[in-house]
Design an enzyme around this catalytic site. Structure first.
Site, PDB file in Angstrom:
ATOM      1  N   SER A  71      28.314  12.171 -67.195  1.00  0.00           N
ATOM      2  CA  SER A  71      28.052  10.921 -66.469  1.00  0.00           C
ATOM      3  C   SER A  71      29.236  10.343 -65.715  1.00  0.00           C
ATOM      4  CB  SER A  71      27.503   9.859 -67.431  1.00  0.00           C
ATOM      5  OG  SER A  71      26.137  10.095 -67.694  1.00  0.00           O
ATOM      6  N   LYS A  83      28.861   9.717 -62.057  1.00  0.00           N
ATOM      7  CA  LYS A  83      28.368   8.463 -61.485  1.00  0.00           C
ATOM      8  C   LYS A  83      29.462   7.729 -60.711  1.00  0.00           C
ATOM      9  CE  LYS A  83      24.626   7.641 -64.857  1.00  0.00           C
ATOM     10  NZ  LYS A  83      24.639   8.855 -65.684  1.00  0.00           N
ATOM     11  N   SER A 105      25.056   3.644 -68.386  1.00  0.00           N
ATOM     12  CA  SER A 105      24.944   5.037 -67.941  1.00  0.00           C
ATOM     13  C   SER A 105      23.499   5.434 -67.653  1.00  0.00           C
ATOM     14  CB  SER A 105      25.546   5.994 -68.981  1.00  0.00           C
ATOM     15  OG  SER A 105      25.979   7.182 -68.365  1.00  0.00           O
TER      16      SER A 105
END
Length: 394
Positions: free
Chosen positions: A94, A97, A151
């Site tokens: 993640s 991102k 997240s």
């Protein structure tokens, strides 16, 4: 630069990165990365081309962490204070991102309302989601909070779709824009397949690339505000009727580390734990990125905190390389286009918009009426640019 300790030449052995002895949990096999690109590994400085440890001469040994690769750098000067395998390919989870944010945060009005469609919830089962619902309407700012605090992979899809125009091909367009952004920044080992960081075939990044991306993110006031937010409220929806709820920031650095500026956590069973974090102390702002970590004996953010402490203990000006700037990457591309034969002769050190006092001298190359300033940027940047142009033609 004060000099560095590492495999500084071909005859020297790489210095192992300090790691604690642990029993690794069972996990799926890691994806096979692309072969090392010797020139891409030199971007930011030849000393960074190592799978091992690279620290300034005379520096204390960094803390032992389970992260497979990591880097500590100065957000303002761009100095790389130390690293372990900074250009080694890894899977991002993640922390990808942060690339979505670097690509799309300025494209979307934070006050714009987004209506969620079914494809926004097309995410891997049991993966992290902030809890938006099909048919619900949410401000862009709330989706960014859901992405960066919790997240939310569902929020990632919704934001990517809107940044790509809002249509069925919006996510694909944004993923393409993410890859273009990575190339613009000099993050040549980054290839995005999903906007969220959920595992995808051929999806890779590096600790160095993440530091380049983080430098862009932390220059953005909205990003800095979002990642320091401790909790946020998801609004209730009338149709479908769903109650509102609160969600929390999962990055424990902001609760426990003096001067924390925020960051992003990441985990998949394939990528293991990844982390991007930043903090400020005594007028310095440092960023740490790490990949391929285990949560024991300490979690990813704690490993980041330990590396930040080590970085802040280094005197200003000590470095083993630097974070390239978009201006340097652009200048390199222009020089490669103007004089591609130079990229193979070794006669060109590289390109950067730096004063002669710091660059060791300047030479000027004319291409038509355009002058390109050549300075002491590594030749590697030129070679990588040339290779990318050749692959694009193929």
């Amino acid at each position: 630069m004060t000099g560095a300790v590492r495999a500084g030449n071909a005859a020297a052995a790489e210095v192992p990165c300090p790691r604690p002895k642990i029993v690794k949990p069972s996990a799926p096999p890691r994806p096979v990365p692309p072969a090392d690109d010797p020139e891409a590994m030199k971007v930011g400085g030849g000393d960074l081309a190592t799978h091992g440890l690279i620290v300034p001469a005379g520096a204390k040994q960094p803390p032992a962490v389970t992260a497979t690769t990591w880097i500590v750098a100065d957000l303002d000067s761009g100095e790389v204070l130390g690293a372990c395998g900074p250009h080694v390919y890894q899977t991002p989870a993640s922390v990808q991102k942060t690339l979505l944010a670097a690509t799309a945060i300025d494209k979307l009005n934070p006050k714009q309302n987004v209506k969620v469609v079914q494809s926004d919830l097309d995410i891997e089962e049991n993966s992290s989601a902030v809890g938006i619902v099909v048919g619900g309407t949410y401000p862009v700012s709330t989706l960014w909070l859901g992405l960066l605090l919790n997240s939310g992979n569902d929020a990632a899809n919704a934001l990517a779709r809107m940044a790509g125009g809002g249509g069925a091909d919006g996510v694909a367009k944004t993923v393409a824009a993410m890859n273009a952004k990575a190339a613009e920044l000099g993050a040549f080992q980054t290839h995005a397949v999903t906007p969220s960081g959920l595992d995808g075939k051929g999806q890779f990044t590096s600790a160095y690339d993440l530091a380049l991306i983080a430098r862009v993110d932390f220059a953005n006031a909205d990003f800095r505000k979002y990642v320091l937010t401790k909790s946020a409220q998801m609004p209730a929806q009338k149709s479908p009727k769903v109650g509102g709820f609160q969600f929390q920031n999962e990055n424990k650095l902001i609760y426990n580390y003096p001067g924390a500026m925020g960051g992003k956590t990441g985990f998949t069973t394939v990528a293991r734990h990844s982390y991007v974090g930043a903090a400020q102390r005594n007028g310095r702002r440092l960023v740490v990125t790490l990949l391929g970590a285990e949560a024991r004996p300490i979690r990813g953010w704690q490993q980041g905190a330990a590396l930040l402490d080590w970085g802040f203990a280094q005197p200003a000006g000590s470095s083993v390389g630097h974070l390239v700037t978009p201006a340097e990457v652009q200048a390199s591309a222009q020089a490669t286009a103007a004089t591609p034969e130079k990229a193979t002769t070794g006669g060109l050190a590289g390109v950067a918009a730096k004063p002669a006092a710091k660059s060791g001298g300047l030479s000027v190359l004319a291409a038509g009426t355009v002058a390109v300033v050549l300075a002491a940027m590594p030749l590697s940047l030129l070679l990588v640019q040339r290779r990318r142009r050749r692959l694009a033609r193929d």
